[in-house]
Design an enzyme around this catalytic site. Structure first.
Site, PDB file in Angstrom:
ATOM      1  CG  HIS A   1      -0.482   0.137   2.637  1.00  0.00           C
ATOM      2  ND1 HIS A   1      -0.034  -0.958   3.162  1.00  0.00           N
ATOM      3  CD2 HIS A   1      -0.189   0.912   2.999  1.00  0.00           C
ATOM      4  CE1 HIS A   1       0.520  -1.721   3.997  1.00  0.00           C
ATOM      5  NE2 HIS A   1       1.493   0.169   4.138  1.00  0.00           N
TER       6      HIS A   1
ATOM      7  CB  CYS B   1     -30.817   9.959 -32.441  1.00  0.00           C
ATOM      8  SG  CYS B   1     -32.214  10.574 -31.802  1.00  0.00           S
TER       9      CYS B   1
END
Length: 627
Positions: free
Chosen positions: A67, A177
């Site tokens: 870590h 569209c």
């Protein structure tokens, strides 16, 4: 913070081969990078190795939890890996390590990683839990084991994040569209229904005529297994960094929802990595040159339509309210009320070409292309080049910015902020101005004038042929490129002063949904009860000039529906021209019948086309034997 909130499928790798400690860390950092949580992979790698120098993170019992807090990390994240046979990781107990969890935390974060470390360590104390993780055959199973254990170990947080969190969806989608009326919502509906049928919950963000609806949140994107963009307009993809992503046509959302869902869930599908904004390219790698051109064009058309429709209808109302006998030369502005509508409508209409060119350029070159395209469209409008000039200006402006980006790549990094604010607009606007004024406007103005004269002076036979062609084109692909080509020709003709073409185009576009509805009424035994439930919807869509209402029927049975629709629409276009109908409004369907010249004959043209289309469809369709 829960483990399950920090771990994504793309951050998991199972059954890796043994390797050295540094190689294992490198593999885990690669996984972390795949999640999209790192802004500087190399920096994070250095910080993880630096942490290891202070003491190994191999905590024993076959477990390692490397870590680091790092300025290379964007947000807290976990990555996980299993090594079936174990590997030497310099563990505290000297035993091989086979279960890895890597933690990434931003440098300026609180001690969040310590809380995650504590929670992980507590859970990993259970040998049966470790064994289950090592035996997991899929990433989904791996996540499920962790979730189950986390709920068991921390009962105060019993709600399952994946199943009960209100802003968590298995899949996300974006649809859009050019007109933002039918395809957008039909694609969304089909994706949602298919996902539900396949056992997934899916949310769709729609980019329709009213704007963006159901906008996806950062939390929803974080937990989604994949994102589908089914759109013919430009969608910002940068927010989907680190996720599995499919970009395709809006029609695929209507016709291939199951295939899209399966493809985006494919574990072998690479995750999307967003480019820097200054280097964004709109073209997707799977687009052909033709598809890219169409996508850019439709982005311009979709933004232009509100100006065309709003301004065009207001101008049409101005003619409706005016008195032709006062002064024929000023028809549309003779009375104060008509002049008001004409002035407002004309103002909206005047933006049509600059907006078209601006948003074509923006689709190609992102935001720096917008201003350059606007100027090109304005010069096309004022220079007489008209619609053709604006089309050319949009594409030239977009690729001019792409060219400027390339030649300025040699400048120092410190100049990156100056490019979009100074270099691109100044040289882009100067370049498009010179090209339009000296190269394109003179010849295109002549072409535009010739087309306008041809339309106005066209003989009766030629007009009838044009009506047949344009009417039929409106039904060929129900809102696709051929349909849009006919519609754009109609609006361009309207801008040039020819309103008979627009009337034929709109008549042809209204027929397919009306013909299908009429066929379902006349030939009930050839349609299912579910089909017939759409009759009211299709009638309304047909009357409103929304051809896309016929798409589900055309997609399900194209060999019968398309010929019937094309013949019916072609007949409507022919009759509209034959009856010399004209229409100054570019949209609205039957609801703008008040501004149609020769309205009764226009309605007769539409009704005739619909009846013929319905009869042909009824003859071609087979009876439904078992519903």
């Amino acid at each position: 913070m829960k483990i399950i909130e920090l771990l994504q499928l793309q951050g998991i790798s199972l059954r890796q081969s043994p390797a050295t400690k540094e190689e294992m860390i490198s593999k885990l950092v690669d996984l972390m990078f795949e999640t999209g949580s790192l802004v500087d992979k190399n920096q994070y790698m250095k910080d993880v190795l630096k942490r290891e120098e202070s003491g190994t993170t191999g905590i024993g019992e076959g477990v390692a939890i490397p870590h680091a807090k790092s300025k290379g990390v964007k947000h807290p994240q976990l990555a996980a890996m299993t090594v079936t046979n174990g590997t030497d990781y310099d563990s505290l107990d000297g035993e091989p390590t086979n279960l890895f969890f890597m933690i990434a935390v931003p440098e300026n974060s609180s001690d969040e990683h310590l809380k995650v470390l504590s929670r992980l360590s507590t859970m990993l104390m259970d040998k049966s839990f470790r064994d289950e993780l090592l035996d997991a055959k899929t990433k989904e199973e791996f996540l499920s084991i962790i979730e189950k254990k986390e709920i068991e170990k921390f009962p105060g947080e019993a709600n399952s994040v994946i199943n009960n969190k209100k802003d968590v969806y298995d899949l996300l989608a974006v649809t859009g569209c050019p007109t933002g009326i039918a395809h957008t919502y039909m694609s969304a509906e089909n994706l949602i229904n298919k996902a539900k049928e396949m056992g997934y919950n899916l949310k769709v963000e729609t980019h329709g005529s009213t704007g963006v609806e159901n906008q996806l949140t950062d939390e929803e994107i974080k937990y989604a297994k994949g994102i589908i963009i089914a759109s013919d307009i430009n969608i910002d993809k940068s927010r989907f960094n680190g996720k599995r992503l499919i970009v395709t046509k809006v029609s695929d959302g209507i016709n291939k929802p199951g295939q899209l869902i399966n493809n985006v869930l494919d574990e072998n599908r690479p995750v999307y990595k967003a480019e820097k904004i200054s280097e964004t390219k709109v073209e997707h790698k799977n687009y052909s040159i033709g598809q890219s051109i169409y996508k850019h064009l439709m982005n311009g058309v979709s933004h232009m339509l509100p100006f065309v429709v709003g301004g065009g209808i207001l101008i049409a109302i101005a003619f409706l309210l005016d008195d032709y006998s006062i002064n024929p030369a000023k028809f549309g502005s003779n009375t104060p009320l008509a002049a008001l509508f004409m002035q407002i409508g004309g103002a909206a209409f005047s933006f049509m070409l600059p907006v078209l060119a601006g948003f074509i350029a923006m689709s190609i070159a992102d935001r720096p292309g917008l201003a350059v395209g606007f100027v090109g469209g304005y010069l096309a409008n004022t220079g007489g080049a008209g619609f053709l000039g604006a089309l050319a200006a949009g594409f030239i402006a977009g690729y001019l910015i792409v060219f400027l980006r390339k030649i300025t790549n040699v400048l120092p990094k410190s100049m990156d902020g100056v490019k979009p604010m100074l270099i691109f607009p100044v040289f882009g606007i100067l370049g498009i101005g010179a090209i339009m004024l000296y190269l394109l406007n003179p010849p295109l103005a002549s072409v535009n004038s010739a087309i306008s004269n041809w339309l106005n002076n066209m003989g009766s036979a030629s007009k009838l042929v044009l009506g047949i062609i344009l009417g039929g084109m409106m039904a060929v692909d129900m809102g696709g490129p051929i349909n849009k080509a006919a519609y754009v020709f109609g609006t361009a003709s309207l801008a040039s002063g020819s309103s008979t073409v627009m009337a034929a185009v709109m008549a042809g576009g209204m027929v397919p949904p009306l013909a299908i509805s009429l066929a379902m009424i006349l030939f009930k035994n050839k349609f299912t009860s579910k089909d017939r439930q759409t009759i009211p919807t299709n009638i309304i869509m047909g009357l409103s000039f929304i051809t896309e209402g016929a798409i589900p029927f055309a997609a399900a049975d194209p060999l019968r529906v398309l010929p019937a629709s094309v013949i019916g629409s072609a007949l409507a276009g022919l009759l509209s021209m034959l009856f010399d109908c004209s229409l100054r409004a570019p949209h609205g369907g039957v609801w703008v019948i008040g501004v149609v010249q020769n309205p009764l004959m226009y309605l007769l043209a539409i009704v005739s086309g619909s009846i013929v289309g319905a009869i042909i469809l009824g003859i071609l369709k087979k009876k439904v034997i078992n519903e």
